[in-house]
Structure formats: C-alpha cells, structure tokens
Scaffold this motif. Sequence first.
Motif: not given
Ligand SMILES: Nc1ncnc2c1ncn2[C@@H]1O[C@H](COP(=O)(O)OP(=O)(O)OP(=O)(O)O)[C@@H](O)[C@H]1O
Length: 75
Positions: A14, A21, A23, A42-49
């Motif tokens: 991203y 960053y 992800a 953990p939160s921010g690990a990248g699961k949703s990405t």
């Molecule tokens: N659109 C974006 N632009 C910039 N950085 C992003 C974007 N979307 C996610 N990130 C970053 O990418 C990393 C992974 O985010 P992601 O949402 O995939 O994590 P997650 O594992 O789903 O977290 P959670 O458990 O909180 O849902 C985080 O550091 C987040 O800040």
Amino acid sequence: MEIVLQAKNVRKVYGIKGNVYTALDNISLEITKGDFVGIMGPSGAGKSTLLNVFSTIDKPTSGEIQISGQELETM
Ligand SMILES: Nc1ncnc2c1ncn2[C@@H]1O[C@H](COP(=O)(O)OP(=O)(O)OP(=O)(O)O)[C@@H](O)[C@H]1O
Ligand SMILES: [Mg+2]
C-alpha cells in the motif's frame, strides 16, 4: 486432490514513494477442494488484505492467484 485456489508469491504494498507499507509479503498457499480454512493473525497482519485480493476486490502488487486453474488477472 483438486486445487481450488493457488497463490504464489503474492505481495501487496500500500502507498506510494516514501510512504509504503507491505501488507502481504510473498504469500504462497494452496487450498484443495473440501478444505475448511481459517486465517488467523493479530490486527493488521493482513487477513482482510489477503481475502480482498483472493476475491478480486483488490489487486495484488505482484504474484499469481489461480482459482480452479484460472488466473484471476484473466477473468
Ligand atoms: N487501503 C489501505 N491503505 C494503506 N494501508 C492499508 C490499507 N488497508 C490496509 N492497510 C494496512 O495493511 C495492513 C494490513 O491490514 P488488514 O486490514 O489486511 O489487516 P487485518 O489482519 O485484516 O486486521 P484486523 O484484524 O484489524 O481486521 C495494516 O497495517 C493496515 O494499516
Ligand atoms: Mg480485517
């Protein structure tokens, strides 16, 4: 076993220029038919990405993703 999803060296970065960053950093995995898969981290690990690039909501920066043998890029 029939592979339904295959990901090779998937990266998602991203941001632009000095404000980037990583992800997803070279994620490779295979899911075979009938698998029941959980993604933990953990939160921010990248699961949703990861799910966003698997579902074509978002595009990976690099890497290959195939669903039932078809490259997502070609869909
Ligand atoms: N659109 C974006 N632009 C910039 N950085 C992003 C974007 N979307 C996610 N990130 C970053 O990418 C990393 C992974 O985010 P992601 O949402 O995939 O994590 P997650 O594992 O789903 O977290 P959670 O458990 O909180 O849902 C985080 O550091 C987040 O800040
Ligand atoms: Mg999330």
